[in-house]
Design a protein around this motif. Structure first.
Motif, PDB file in Angstrom:
ATOM      1  N   PRO A  23       0.607  -1.466   0.362  1.00  0.00           N
ATOM      2  CA  PRO A  23       0.249  -0.404   0.308  1.00  0.00           C
ATOM      3  C   PRO A  23       0.838   0.782   0.044  1.00  0.00           C
ATOM      4  CG  PRO A  23       0.638  -1.107   1.961  1.00  0.00           C
ATOM      5  CD  PRO A  23       0.579  -1.920   0.706  1.00  0.00           C
ATOM      6  N   HIS A  24       0.327   2.411  -0.511  1.00  0.00           N
ATOM      7  CA  HIS A  24       0.616   3.526  -0.395  1.00  0.00           C
ATOM      8  C   HIS A  24       1.751   3.876   0.692  1.00  0.00           C
ATOM      9  CE1 HIS A  24      -2.622   5.366   1.310  1.00  0.00           C
ATOM     10  NE2 HIS A  24      -2.182   6.248   1.511  1.00  0.00           N
ATOM     11  N   TRP A  25       1.327   3.365   2.082  1.00  0.00           N
ATOM     12  CA  TRP A  25       1.852   4.008   2.853  1.00  0.00           C
ATOM     13  C   TRP A  25       3.501   3.528   3.144  1.00  0.00           C
ATOM     14  CZ3 TRP A  25      -2.750   2.547   3.927  1.00  0.00           C
ATOM     15  CH2 TRP A  25      -3.107   1.413   4.196  1.00  0.00           C
ATOM     16  N   ASP A  26       3.682   2.277   2.949  1.00  0.00           N
ATOM     17  CA  ASP A  26       4.735   1.758   2.860  1.00  0.00           C
ATOM     18  C   ASP A  26       5.455   2.310   1.586  1.00  0.00           C
ATOM     19  OD1 ASP A  26       4.391  -0.304   5.091  1.00  0.00           O
ATOM     20  OD2 ASP A  26       3.094  -1.866   3.490  1.00  0.00           O
ATOM     21  N   LEU A  27       5.158   2.308   0.528  1.00  0.00           N
ATOM     22  CA  LEU A  27       6.109   3.101  -0.627  1.00  0.00           C
ATOM     23  C   LEU A  27       5.921   5.058  -0.266  1.00  0.00           C
ATOM     24  CD1 LEU A  27       3.640   2.076  -3.580  1.00  0.00           C
ATOM     25  CD2 LEU A  27       5.966   1.362  -3.128  1.00  0.00           C
ATOM     26  N   ALA A  28       5.680   5.030   0.387  1.00  0.00           N
ATOM     27  CA  ALA A  28       5.557   6.486   0.842  1.00  0.00           C
ATOM     28  C   ALA A  28       7.335   6.465   1.886  1.00  0.00           C
ATOM     29  CB  ALA A  28       4.566   7.667   1.932  1.00  0.00           C
ATOM     30  N   LYS A  29       7.328   5.603   2.500  1.00  0.00           N
ATOM     31  CA  LYS A  29       8.483   4.959   3.126  1.00  0.00           C
ATOM     32  C   LYS A  29       9.702   3.849   2.378  1.00  0.00           C
ATOM     33  CE  LYS A  29       9.632   3.521   7.977  1.00  0.00           C
ATOM     34  NZ  LYS A  29       9.279   2.212   8.700  1.00  0.00           N
ATOM     35  N   LYS A  30       9.689   4.065   1.230  1.00  0.00           N
ATOM     36  CA  LYS A  30      10.328   3.324   0.375  1.00  0.00           C
ATOM     37  C   LYS A  30      11.318   3.972  -0.095  1.00  0.00           C
ATOM     38  CE  LYS A  30      10.839  -0.031  -2.923  1.00  0.00           C
ATOM     39  NZ  LYS A  30      10.471  -0.833  -3.765  1.00  0.00           N
ATOM     40  N   TYR A  31      10.239   4.941  -0.364  1.00  0.00           N
ATOM     41  CA  TYR A  31      10.941   5.917  -1.633  1.00  0.00           C
ATOM     42  C   TYR A  31      10.826   7.389  -1.180  1.00  0.00           C
ATOM     43  CZ  TYR A  31      10.113   3.172  -5.634  1.00  0.00           C
ATOM     44  OH  TYR A  31       9.948   1.593  -5.831  1.00  0.00           O
ATOM     45  N   ASP A  32      10.515   7.345   0.338  1.00  0.00           N
ATOM     46  CA  ASP A  32      11.170   8.921   1.047  1.00  0.00           C
ATOM     47  C   ASP A  32       9.895  10.141   0.638  1.00  0.00           C
ATOM     48  OD1 ASP A  32      11.653  10.208   3.346  1.00  0.00           O
ATOM     49  OD2 ASP A  32      13.711  10.512   2.367  1.00  0.00           O
ATOM     50  N   LEU A  33       9.651   9.686   0.248  1.00  0.00           N
ATOM     51  CA  LEU A  33       7.489  10.732   0.296  1.00  0.00           C
ATOM     52  C   LEU A  33       7.163  11.296   0.929  1.00  0.00           C
ATOM     53  CD1 LEU A  33       6.613   8.452  -2.965  1.00  0.00           C
ATOM     54  CD2 LEU A  33       8.794  10.165  -2.980  1.00  0.00           C
ATOM     55  N   ILE A  34       6.832  10.576   1.768  1.00  0.00           N
ATOM     56  CA  ILE A  34       5.780  11.150   3.056  1.00  0.00           C
ATOM     57  C   ILE A  34       6.070  10.651   4.137  1.00  0.00           C
ATOM     58  CG2 ILE A  34       3.199  11.552   3.453  1.00  0.00           C
ATOM     59  CD1 ILE A  34       2.977  10.774   0.985  1.00  0.00           C
ATOM     60  N   ASP A  35       6.527  12.196   5.422  1.00  0.00           N
ATOM     61  CA  ASP A  35       6.721  11.308   6.704  1.00  0.00           C
ATOM     62  C   ASP A  35       5.070  11.581   7.594  1.00  0.00           C
ATOM     63  OD1 ASP A  35       7.871  11.494   9.574  1.00  0.00           O
ATOM     64  OD2 ASP A  35       9.629  11.799   8.372  1.00  0.00           O
ATOM     65  N   PHE A  36       4.632  10.296   7.873  1.00  0.00           N
ATOM     66  CA  PHE A  36       3.302  10.366   8.602  1.00  0.00           C
ATOM     67  C   PHE A  36       4.071  10.856   9.802  1.00  0.00           C
ATOM     68  CE2 PHE A  36       2.303   7.962   5.077  1.00  0.00           C
ATOM     69  CZ  PHE A  36       0.853   8.577   4.599  1.00  0.00           C
ATOM     70  N   GLU A  37       5.221  10.230  10.664  1.00  0.00           N
ATOM     71  CA  GLU A  37       5.625  10.130  12.092  1.00  0.00           C
ATOM     72  C   GLU A  37       5.622  11.632  13.046  1.00  0.00           C
ATOM     73  OE1 GLU A  37       6.235   7.817   9.923  1.00  0.00           O
ATOM     74  OE2 GLU A  37       5.266   6.324  10.968  1.00  0.00           O
ATOM     75  N   LEU A  38       6.180  12.327  11.595  1.00  0.00           N
ATOM     76  CA  LEU A  38       6.637  14.020  11.932  1.00  0.00           C
ATOM     77  C   LEU A  38       6.056  14.160  11.706  1.00  0.00           C
ATOM     78  CD1 LEU A  38       9.243  15.449  11.835  1.00  0.00           C
ATOM     79  CD2 LEU A  38       9.402  15.516   9.342  1.00  0.00           C
ATOM     80  N   GLY A  39       4.628  14.048  10.872  1.00  0.00           N
ATOM     81  CA  GLY A  39       3.522  15.669  10.584  1.00  0.00           C
ATOM     82  C   GLY A  39       3.152  15.170  12.671  1.00  0.00           C
ATOM     83  N   ASN A  40       3.093  13.977  13.251  1.00  0.00           N
ATOM     84  CA  ASN A  40       2.462  13.544  13.844  1.00  0.00           C
ATOM     85  C   ASN A  40       2.935  14.527  14.797  1.00  0.00           C
ATOM     86  OD1 ASN A  40       0.262  12.088  15.749  1.00  0.00           O
ATOM     87  ND2 ASN A  40       1.885  10.393  16.179  1.00  0.00           N
ATOM     88  N   LYS A  41       4.166  14.411  15.083  1.00  0.00           N
ATOM     89  CA  LYS A  41       5.318  15.325  15.532  1.00  0.00           C
ATOM     90  C   LYS A  41       4.914  16.680  15.911  1.00  0.00           C
ATOM     91  CE  LYS A  41      10.308  15.886  17.146  1.00  0.00           C
ATOM     92  NZ  LYS A  41      11.180  16.359  16.061  1.00  0.00           N
ATOM     93  N   VAL A  42       4.962  16.864  15.187  1.00  0.00           N
ATOM     94  CA  VAL A  42       4.881  18.692  14.550  1.00  0.00           C
ATOM     95  C   VAL A  42       3.614  19.609  14.834  1.00  0.00           C
ATOM     96  CG1 VAL A  42       5.450  20.352  12.894  1.00  0.00           C
ATOM     97  CG2 VAL A  42       6.997  18.706  13.096  1.00  0.00           C
ATOM     98  N   THR A  43       2.294  18.623  14.437  1.00  0.00           N
ATOM     99  CA  THR A  43       1.035  18.727  14.535  1.00  0.00           C
ATOM    100  C   THR A  43       0.018  17.303  15.323  1.00  0.00           C
ATOM    101  OG1 THR A  43       1.161  20.657  12.569  1.00  0.00           O
ATOM    102  CG2 THR A  43      -1.122  19.958  12.964  1.00  0.00           C
ATOM    103  N   GLY A  44       0.126  16.778  14.749  1.00  0.00           N
ATOM    104  CA  GLY A  44      -1.015  15.789  15.677  1.00  0.00           C
ATOM    105  C   GLY A  44      -0.866  14.869  13.793  1.00  0.00           C
TER     106      GLY A  44
END
Length: 424
Positions: free
Chosen positions: A143-164
């Motif tokens: 799924p896309h969340w694994d692809l985002a991590k593999k290709y360094d496209l989206i950082d969900f954890e960083l978003g959670n840290k900075v905002t939520g």
């Protein structure tokens, strides 16, 4: 907001159509509206008759004074004072009744159009057609969340840290792809006759009320109490309000505008419902279409906008389906809505990426957006809007459906915007 005169003249039709939307207590609310309108009319008549007595007696005072009848003039002055004293309570009752009538009217949703299917839930929506080929992914597709991590496209954890949760960081080629999508969508729209706007991302209460977000969706909006501003849930809100309290020339119709904006939604009650990855966010980017049209043309325009969004999805080579929403699954203000869903091959489910809706006069009656017809009479215009398109799920399906051993292959229309043909 529905018009009282229409409700009065078409009460049975109104109740019949409200039943399609499964609006509870429709008969009671409609009867309350009509009773309050009767009360408003009576109070208006009482006020006007009393004011007429004031005006008539006041004229007589002048004549009596001119003729030297001071006693008669004094008697009339006392009558005028009594009439004026009576006006106060009548005016107070009239204002209270008008407010209560308005507050009751806004509880009524828009009437669904004749072609809206009957039904209560999304299961009852009617599929209009499908397009595109559903891809068969190779073994090991993710799924896309694994692809985002593999290709360094989206950082969900960083978003959670900075905002939520629900506020992702796009980075590197992920940020570039997001920008490419927005630019392509805007260019596609403007090449088809839409004028581009870049609106404010905060609106006042009157704007949120005008397009029907208030009071229906108050719990879904981010609110800034110190300024009494709302973060927009979609650029539909500022775009449609461009014309609030305006009288357009018939020759100016249709008005076609488009805009990019971030969209902010609290998504109250959505916890645990398809919230993984980009499926459901509190902030996301979207390009919107709005049309302001002659009332005789709005359903032709609705089909035109559906065809426009369909061509956009076809250019992205994404498998899609179009749904005619049933009455129970429609929004509060819509008269008819077509949803577009794209197939997520890795998640193996349909994801909504656009809604195209005709609101008829529901929004324009609230905003008093009118045009002067050929007879010089002011009429309400019709308003329509649609997503063209919402970015998160488009990006999700582009990543998932186009993954291969050579990377993620992008559709040709995005190559010049992205600066390449793949993410690798």
């Amino acid at each position: 907001m529905l018009q009282v005169q229409f409700i009065r003249q078409n009460k049975e039709l109104v109740l019949e159509r409200l039943a399609v939307k499964h609006f509870a207590d429709a008969a009671a609310v409609v009867d309350e509206v009509l009773a309050l309108d009767d009360q408003r009319k009576k109070l208006t008549l009482d006020y006007d008759e009393t004011q007429a007595k004031v005006n008539s007696a006041s004229k007589e005072i002048g004549k009596l004074m001119a003729s030297g009848d001071k006693s008669g003039a004094e008697s009339r002055k006392q009558e005028v004072a009594a009439f004026k004293q009576a006006l106060g309570p009548i005016d107070e009752q009239l204002r209270a009744t008008e407010k209560l009538l308005h507050d009751t009217l806004v509880r009524l949703p828009n009437l669904p159009g004749a072609d809206v299917p009957k039904g209560r839930t999304a299961e009852d929506n009617v599929e209009v057609r499908r397009g595109g080929d559903i891809p068969t992914l190779a073994a090991g597709a993710v799924p896309h969340w694994d692809l985002a991590k593999k290709y360094d496209l989206i950082d969900f954890e960083l978003g959670n840290k900075v905002t939520g949760s629900g506020f992702p960081f796009y980075k590197n080629k992920g940020a570039r792809l997001q920008r490419a999508l927005i630019s392509y969508f805007l260019d596609f729209n403007t090449s088809n006759g839409y004028t581009e706007f870049l609106p404010p991302f905060l609106v006042n209460e009157a704007s949120a009320y005008g397009t029907g977000q208030l009071p229906d969706k108050e719990g879904q909006m981010y609110y800034m109490p110190e300024d009494n501003f709302y973060l927009i849930p979609t650029s539909e809100v500022p775009l449609t309000n461009v014309f609030r309290d305006e009288i357009l020339k018939e020759s100016e119709l249709p008005v076609k505008i488009t805009a990019y904006s971030p969209c902010f939604r609290r998504e109250a009650g959505s916890y645990g419902k398809d919230v993984r990855g980009l499926n459901r966010l509190h902030q996301f980017e979207k390009v919107e279409l709005v049309q302001i049209v002659h009332p005789d043309k709005s359903y032709d325009t609705l089909q035109e906008m559906v065809a426009h969004v369909e061509k956009l999805l076809q250019s992205l080579q994404l498998p899609y389906r179009i749904l005619n929403l049933c009455g129970g699954d429609m929004s509060f203000g819509s008269a008819q809505t077509f949803d577009f869903e794209v197939w997520s091959a890795a998640q193996e489910k349909w994801l909504e990426v656009s809604s195209v809706s005709n609101f008829e006069t529901f929004q324009t009656n609230r905003m008093k957006v009118r045009f002067k017809d050929e007879n010089g009479k002011n009429q309400l215009v019709h308003s329509l809007n649609g997503s063209s398109l919402a970015c998160p799920r488009i990006m999700a399906t582009l990543l998932e459906n186009n993954q291969s051993a050579d990377g993620i292959l992008l559709p040709e229309v995005l190559h010049k915007y992205f600066g390449g043909d793949r993410i690798a």
